[in-house]
Design a protein around this motif. Structure first.
Motif, mmCIF file in Angstrom:
data_model
loop_
_atom_site.group_PDB
_atom_site.id
_atom_site.type_symbol
_atom_site.label_atom_id
_atom_site.label_comp_id
_atom_site.label_asym_id
_atom_site.label_seq_id
_atom_site.Cartn_x
_atom_site.Cartn_y
_atom_site.Cartn_z
ATOM 1 N N ARG A 51 0.830 -1.215 0.000
ATOM 2 C CA ARG A 51 0.000 0.000 0.000
ATOM 3 C C ARG A 51 0.863 1.264 0.000
ATOM 4 O O ARG A 51 0.570 2.225 -0.712
ATOM 5 C CB ARG A 51 -0.918 0.006 1.226
ATOM 6 N N GLU A 52 1.897 1.263 0.796
ATOM 7 C CA GLU A 52 2.761 2.451 0.879
ATOM 8 C C GLU A 52 3.404 2.774 -0.459
ATOM 9 O O GLU A 52 3.502 3.939 -0.852
ATOM 10 C CB GLU A 52 3.830 2.236 1.963
ATOM 11 N N GLU A 53 3.837 1.742 -1.179
ATOM 12 C CA GLU A 53 4.458 1.972 -2.488
ATOM 13 C C GLU A 53 3.422 2.460 -3.497
ATOM 14 O O GLU A 53 3.719 3.349 -4.325
ATOM 15 C CB GLU A 53 5.115 0.687 -2.991
ATOM 16 N N ILE A 54 2.219 1.930 -3.432
ATOM 17 C CA ILE A 54 1.149 2.378 -4.332
ATOM 18 C C ILE A 54 0.850 3.854 -4.096
ATOM 19 O O ILE A 54 0.746 4.644 -5.039
ATOM 20 C CB ILE A 54 -0.126 1.529 -4.128
ATOM 21 N N ARG A 55 0.721 4.230 -2.829
ATOM 22 C CA ARG A 55 0.443 5.633 -2.498
ATOM 23 C C ARG A 55 1.555 6.547 -3.021
ATOM 24 O O ARG A 55 1.292 7.618 -3.583
ATOM 25 C CB ARG A 55 0.311 5.810 -0.983
ATOM 26 N N LYS A 56 2.785 6.117 -2.825
ATOM 27 C CA LYS A 56 3.929 6.911 -3.266
ATOM 28 C C LYS A 56 3.882 7.131 -4.775
ATOM 29 O O LYS A 56 4.077 8.261 -5.268
ATOM 30 C CB LYS A 56 5.219 6.196 -2.873
#
Length: 305
Positions: free
Chosen positions: A182-187
């Motif tokens: 999720r964190e990479e997607i948001r980034k």
């Protein structure tokens, strides 16, 4: 009568359709899941085994077209993220030409978004303005447009196969793996923002490809795949959150046994696709998504002169 074949990162799809202006009437659709992009994110190359599986599917489609639709002279054959990213893409394209006679049209990310936009809305003619999201195996395309004209689009290097291989290493996945994904997607999404909303009017969000069509199948309770039931199906953010939670707690085998029609060849990668969808809808405050069974192959036929 026209035909198009879409060589994706996970699937190879065949569409045979009648064309009347900008209106397509599907006559036959076929799907195979050879996962051409298996390992490409890490190795940078298409594997011999993956290429062989795709060639087998293409030979099968060639036989279907030749025997059942002899009036079709040259299907449009497109390839996307997995082939774009592979160092040995020229070898694969040459191999396909030698063994099948098909000339592959390698789409750029922008072309992929434009084909997808046209194809998606060809199956939803009542929608004028839309944001189309295509969550593929290797990339995710976003296209915003109105009345068939794309105003803005972008291709993100994140997809259900790519991010499963990169982040989801357990079965079922660990919470830390989901969080990191999720964190990479948001980034990635924050690095390339869109401005969809204008004067409090939000365009429709339309979703295409296997992640959303499989989700619509499961959410609707169908026992057999029916394109007419899946096309124009609406999924709310609550629906999507429910399925993210449910799928994240189940093993691949359990999902395949419970939903064999759509989970064979997709169960291990669907969570990553849903996380991309969930984060995108959250970022832009989309309350729901309309499913389209159109896609690149539909856009490819529409693009023919």
């Amino acid at each position: 009568m026209h035909a198009a074949i879409d060589i994706g990162t996970n699937t190879v799809l065949l569409l045979v359709a009648k064309k009347n202006g900008e209106i397509l009437t599907p006559v036959r659709e076929e799907q195979r899941i050879p996962r051409l992009g298996n390992g490409v994110d890490a190795s940078g190359n298409l594997s011999d085994a993956s290429m062989k599986r795709v060639l087998d599917a293409l030979q099968e489609y060639n036989e279907i077209i030749s025997s059942d639709y002899p009036q079709i002279q040259s299907p449009v054959v497109t390839a996307t993220s997995a082939v774009r990213d592979a160092a040995n893409r020229s070898y694969f394209i040459d191999k396909v030409r030698e063994e099948t006679g098909f000339e592959i049209r390698l789409l750029s990310g922008i072309e992929e978004a434009e084909y997808t936009f046209a194809g998606a809305l060809s199956m939803l003619p009542k929608i004028d303005e839309a944001v189309v999201i295509d969550i593929g195996g290797g990339s995710t395309e976003i296209a915003h447009g109105m009345k068939g004209v794309v105003r803005e689009s972008h291709s993100f290097d994140m997809g259900s196969v790519r991010f499963t291989e990169r982040f989801i290493g357990s079965d079922p996945p660990e919470e830390s793996q989901i969080r990191n994904c999720r964190e990479e997607i948001r980034k990635i999404l924050h690095n390339r923002p869109f401005k969809f909303q204008k004067e409090d009017v939000q365009p429709a969000l339309v979703g295409v490809a296997g992640t959303v069509t499989s989700l619509a199948f499961m959410d609707s309770g169908l026992s057999q795949y029916d394109s007419e039931q899946i096309n124009d199906y609406t999924l709310s953010t609550e629906n999507i959150s429910y399925w993210v939670d449910k799928i994240s707690k189940n093993t691949v085998r359990s999902l395949e046994e419970t939903y064999p029609v759509v989970m064979k060849g997709r169960a291990e990668i669907i969570l990553a696709g849903l996380l991309i969808l969930d984060e995108f809808m959250t970022l832009y405050n989309f309350p729901e998504l309309v499913v389209s069974t159109g896609g690149i192959r539909h856009g490819a036929i529409l693009s023919k002169n």
